[in-house]
Design an enzyme around this catalytic site. Structure first.
Site, PDB file in Angstrom:
ATOM      1  N   HIS A  55      -2.842   8.862   5.685  1.00 63.81           N
ATOM      2  CA  HIS A  55      -2.343   6.607   5.087  1.00 63.81           C
ATOM      3  C   HIS A  55      -4.053   6.450   5.234  1.00 63.81           C
ATOM      4  CE1 HIS A  55      -2.174   3.667   3.482  1.00 63.81           C
ATOM      5  NE2 HIS A  55      -1.769   2.733   4.169  1.00 63.81           N
ATOM      6  N   LYS A  63      -9.352   8.275   1.913  1.00 63.62           N
ATOM      7  CA  LYS A  63      -9.815   7.064   2.013  1.00 63.62           C
ATOM      8  C   LYS A  63     -11.638   7.356   2.653  1.00 63.62           C
ATOM      9  CE  LYS A  63      -5.134   4.656   2.151  1.00 63.62           C
ATOM     10  NZ  LYS A  63      -4.390   5.381   2.114  1.00 63.62           N
ATOM     11  N   HIS A 121     -10.055   2.094  -0.341  1.00 64.60           N
ATOM     12  CA  HIS A 121      -8.633   2.751   0.025  1.00 64.60           C
ATOM     13  C   HIS A 121      -8.038   1.616  -1.551  1.00 64.60           C
ATOM     14  CE1 HIS A 121      -4.472   1.793   0.895  1.00 64.60           C
ATOM     15  NE2 HIS A 121      -4.174   1.036   1.912  1.00 64.60           N
ATOM     16  N   CYS A 132       0.441  -1.056   0.162  1.00 70.33           N
ATOM     17  CA  CYS A 132      -0.101  -0.190  -0.043  1.00 70.33           C
ATOM     18  C   CYS A 132       0.425   1.603   0.462  1.00 70.33           C
ATOM     19  CB  CYS A 132      -1.015  -0.206   1.085  1.00 70.33           C
ATOM     20  SG  CYS A 132      -1.802  -1.768   0.838  1.00 70.33           S
ATOM     21  N   GLU A 187      -1.045   5.476  13.152  1.00 67.21           N
ATOM     22  CA  GLU A 187      -0.327   6.789  11.786  1.00 67.21           C
ATOM     23  C   GLU A 187      -0.345   7.882  13.133  1.00 67.21           C
ATOM     24  OE1 GLU A 187      -2.419   7.203   8.408  1.00 67.21           O
ATOM     25  OE2 GLU A 187      -0.761   8.996   7.609  1.00 67.21           O
ATOM     26  N   PHE A 227       1.213  -4.180   4.437  1.00 68.63           N
ATOM     27  CA  PHE A 227       1.781  -5.018   4.980  1.00 68.63           C
ATOM     28  C   PHE A 227       2.964  -5.306   3.997  1.00 68.63           C
ATOM     29  CE2 PHE A 227      -3.297  -6.754   4.898  1.00 68.63           C
ATOM     30  CZ  PHE A 227      -3.005  -6.109   6.166  1.00 68.63           C
TER      31      PHE A 227
END
Lengths: 428, 403
Positions: free
Chosen positions: A317, A349, A354, A177, A328, A413
């Site tokens: 994010h 988002k 996402h 991502c 975050e 990830f």
């Protein structure tokens, strides 16, 4: 090159001279920016495939790219092509002869179910039992290179290289991502090395299939707030319950400031710095002390030569998963201290979901537009703030505010953390 | 950033293939040639040829069983090879040291659960709601963690977790081109001063019928009769895939000197290109990538990463005969099989090892390859991708260094 063309380390300043976007909000920069600043959501019920029996039945899929949308590889290409050609045309360049390198963030691809099932239904197999031995027998009788091409991770960049007339061997990358941000970083590095005056960087992801949705669902990563799709993605809210898978593409033409000026190009913004840091803690979770996230943010600021006070707005994010938003916020607090509460931070988002591989690129484009227009897109669905996250998330309504520098975060990830620092174009 | 490009040294090699593990094992075996045989499994894979892995004690580089369980073979092979490279470079397992190392991994996609795939296909037969069958079967039968063993960037993720390399982590995709670009990017960053030390490489696991299916849908696989790569033509053309994990530690001379590291060789250049695959243009692009080493062609060895696809083999050999007429050529795919993303890293690993040993490599195929007169001082490594992408790396011996 004059002194004003280089940054505090004597490197070429990187200008953004064109941008392009496709998301569930629509095709093109104008449609996307209008919807985003109006606080509109692109999340909807999935009708691409049967959702019977699935825990999540919503997404931000892109369903308007025509025939190419029938496969993940095709859709990822079509969106990248749309965003890439838009960005190159905006830069005043020929979108069939760009003449410089391509850096592409694209999803890993493999054979899709439609093709396995199509092969299994064919004759020509002595082996009756379902499985790869039977498919291999059938493949020997009925070869079909068109299926093979869709399984090649270089397919999208190959087609883009021909379509856009890029030069050299394109780099296709995946940092999960964070991929979109990593693609921009590779472009920035190539220009700083003096290898090229410009580059096109694209992040694209059209990989919503039954299997990809189920895989994320099995990791409990997805929102199951299916009732009202446009309300499901609620970053930094107390009742956030996962991210909403989405598709899209973002493209930027990066150019040395000197080159952009010399050809009289319009400069929409600057890439001031890039930072990254890998996490060695866990395959899907961040180190509990947040040190890799903190290191990535600090590296981005250091590369830009800015202290935290130099950042006026943060493009988060902000996935809407319980873990990401908390980590975050904590990571940012460790870098920004008390000042964080006065620094607006919003998550695109909340509206577009996402977009995975594409997210870093799309959000960089929105960051450039925020700098250029002086408008901060909101975090929508923010009715129930998480008391543990004390941030100015630009709740629900866009805000007019002139800003000089934006931090855009991307975490993925596999311990991927990448941060970009983007700046306003110098006034002419 | 430095104004003048710096040298880029290869200070660590981690190589695992069907022939065994370690660069030394590979070179020792090659030195016993000509006439040595590759290690090919055809049982269970007929009519195809697969250079499969020998038994490996994964615990030697991946100590935790919990980590091993999170990976399928492809990731274990890559993580293991990366560990070998770091160990070979003499980099201690110290997070402060390894946390400064950059990483570029060339990766494809991970393994599937063949049993679950078969189950879906079986249940879908005759069903009037195939979509629901897919949903129901995958939701209940897929192991949640398999996803993480499939994601391309999770090879790098596992290397970070197991070997603590966290300076940066970038995964390049796209078959042979991924390996070429990974070496290009790592070299360019170190040469320009953007990086000091970088772990770079890739892994490919060949014992996968799902991948063989993809390749044979395009009729790319060698079938029925095995031949060395340069002897493949006409009906006997095709790819014999091979499991390979190949990682290198690249380093600036300053960084290597500070930690008193020994270097195998200098990575002088790593370049790549792509374009239409007609004969003339492919030959021209490949020729343009080759270094101008004509003055010293007496000491050049070519390690060819040729796929075994006859037309491409023919183009490559034609160009090499014209541009490097005196140079002996070894198609290492004959011994290792073809490993896509790992093909170029494997070739560079063998090249660096051969240069450090100051030893000629006997022919892999006495019919098509001729013996070398002397040990090489330069090695040109080639990789013409099976579908697209062409790359060339040039390595140079380091004077005075003998290992």
């Amino acid at each position: 090159m004059s002194a004003s063309d280089t940054d505090f380390l004597g490197r070429p300043i990187i200008a953004v001279t064109g941008v392009g976007i496709v998301s569930s909000l629509g095709r093109g920069v104008e449609a996307n920016w209008d919807a985003l600043t109006a606080g509109r959501s692109g999340i909807h019920r999935i009708d691409r495939f049967s959702t019977e029996g699935l825990r999540t039945t919503i997404s931000g899929s892109v369903d308007f790219m025509g025939e190419m949308g029938q496969t993940s590889t095709g859709l990822s290409y079509a969106m990248a092509e749309a965003a890439g050609s838009e960005a190159i045309r905006m830069a005043g360049l020929d979108d069939e002869d760009f003449g410089a390198p391509l850096f592409l963030a694209a999803p890993p691809v493999e054979m899709e179910w439609q093709h396995r099932l199509k092969l299994d239904a064919m004759d020509g197999g002595d082996i009756e039992a379902a499985g790869y031995d039977r498919l291999l027998e059938i493949a020997r009788k009925h070869p079909d290179p068109s299926i093979y091409h869709l399984t090649q991770c270089s397919r999208i960049s190959e087609m883009l290289a021909d379509r856009l007339g890029t030069r050299g061997l394109p780099i296709t990358l995946s940092t999960a991502c964070a991929s979109g941000a990593s693609a921009i970083q590779l472009g920035v590095e190539a220009i700083r090395r003096g290898e090229t005056d410009r580059a096109i960087t694209i992040g694209t992801d059209g990989s919503i299939t039954q299997e990809s949705l189920i895989r994320f669902s099995l990791l409990s990563a997805l929102s199951t707030n299916n009732a009202v799709p446009e309300r499901a993605s609620k970053p930094f809210s107390k009742d956030r319950d996962g991210f909403v898978m989405a598709e899209g593409a973002g493209a930027l033409v990066l150019e040395s400031y000197a080159s952009a000026k010399a050809r009289g190009a319009t400069i929409y913004g600057l890439i001031l710095g890039c930072g990254e840091r890998a996490d060695d803690f866990h395959r899907t979770r961040s180190k509990p002390d947040g040190s890799p996230i903190i290191a990535a943010i600090k590296a981005g600021l250091a590369d830009a030569g800015l202290p935290p006070e130099g950042i006026d707005y943060i493009n988060a994010h902000g996935t809407s998963t319980p873990e990401n938003d908390r980590m975050e916020a904590n990571g940012l607090a460790a870098v920004f201290g008390e000042r964080l509460k006065q620094t607006p931070i919003s998550s695109n988002k909340s509206m577009i979901g996402h977009t995975l591989t594409a997210a870093g690129a799309i959000e960089a484009v929105f960051s450039i537009l925020s700098l250029k227009e002086g408008i901060l897109p909101p975090t929508i669905n923010h009715d129930n703030p998480d008391p543990a996250i004390d941030l100015d998330v630009v709740p629900n309504t866009a805000r007019r505010q002139d800003i000089g520098a934006v931090l855009s975060n991307s975490f993925g990830f596999g311990g991927q953390n990448a941060c970009l620092v983007l700046g306003r174009a110098p006034s002419a | 950033m430095t104004d003048t490009p710096r040298d880029v040294l290869i200070t660590g090699i981690g190589l695992v293939s069907s022939l065994g593990e370690g660069i030394g094992t590979h070179l020792d075996l090659f030195a016993m040639g000509p006439g040595i045989h590759p290690n090919i499994k055809s049982e269970g894979y007929a009519p195809y040829f697969v250079h499969g892995l020998p038994p490996i004690d994964w615990s030697r580089q991946i100590p935790k069983k919990g980590d091993q369980r999170q990976m399928e073979t492809w990731q274990k092979l890559g993580t293991y090879s990366a560990g070998l490279a770091l160990e070979d470079a003499g980099i201690p397992m110290d997070e402060a040291v390894r946390g400064e190392i950059d990483m570029i991994v060339a990766a494809g996609g991970g393994e599937r659960d063949a049993a679950v795939d078969a189950m879906v296909m079986d249940r879908a037969r005759g069903s009037n709601d195939v979509g629901a069958v897919i949903n129901e079967t995958l939701s209940t039968e897929l192991r949640p963690t398999l996803f993480l063993a499939q994601l391309s960037n999770l090879l790098a993720g596992n290397i970070s977790i197991v070997h603590k390399v966290t300076g940066s982590s970038r995964t390049f995709m796209g078959e042979e081109a991924a390996g070429i670009s990974a070496l290009y990017s790592a070299r360019a960053r170190i040469a320009s001063g953007q990086s000091e030390i970088c772990l770079v490489g890739g892994a490919f696991s060949a014992e996968r019928k799902d991948l063989i299916l993809n390749f044979d849908l395009a009729e790319l696989m060698l079938k029925d009769e095995w031949r060395p790569v340069f002897a493949r033509a006409g009906a006997h053309s095709g790819i014999a895939i091979g499991s390979v994990g190949a990682f290198l530690v690249l380093e600036s001379p300053e960084h290597a000197a500070r930690r008193a590291a020994r270097a195998y060789a200098r990575l002088v250049s790593a370049t790549g290109d792509r374009g239409r695959r007609d004969r003339e243009r492919t030959a021209k692009r490949f020729a343009d990538l080759l270094p101008n080493t004509s003055a010293a062609s007496g000491d050049v060895l070519v390690l060819s990463g040729a796929t075994g696809l006859g037309d491409l083999v023919d183009i490559e050999r034609g160009v090499l005969a014209e541009r490097l007429p005196g140079a002996p050529i070894r198609a290492y795919g004959t011994m290792l099989g073809h490993s896509f993303e790992a093909q170029m890293p494997a070739g560079v690993a063998l090249a660096a090892g051969a240069l450090a040993r100051r030893a000629a490599i006997p022919p892999f195929d006495s019919g098509e390859e001729r013996p070398a007169d002397s040990a090489p001082r330069h090695v040109v490594v080639t990789s013409i991708g099976h579908l697209h992408g062409e790359g060339v790396c040039l390595l140079e011996a380091i004077e005075g260094a003998v290992s």
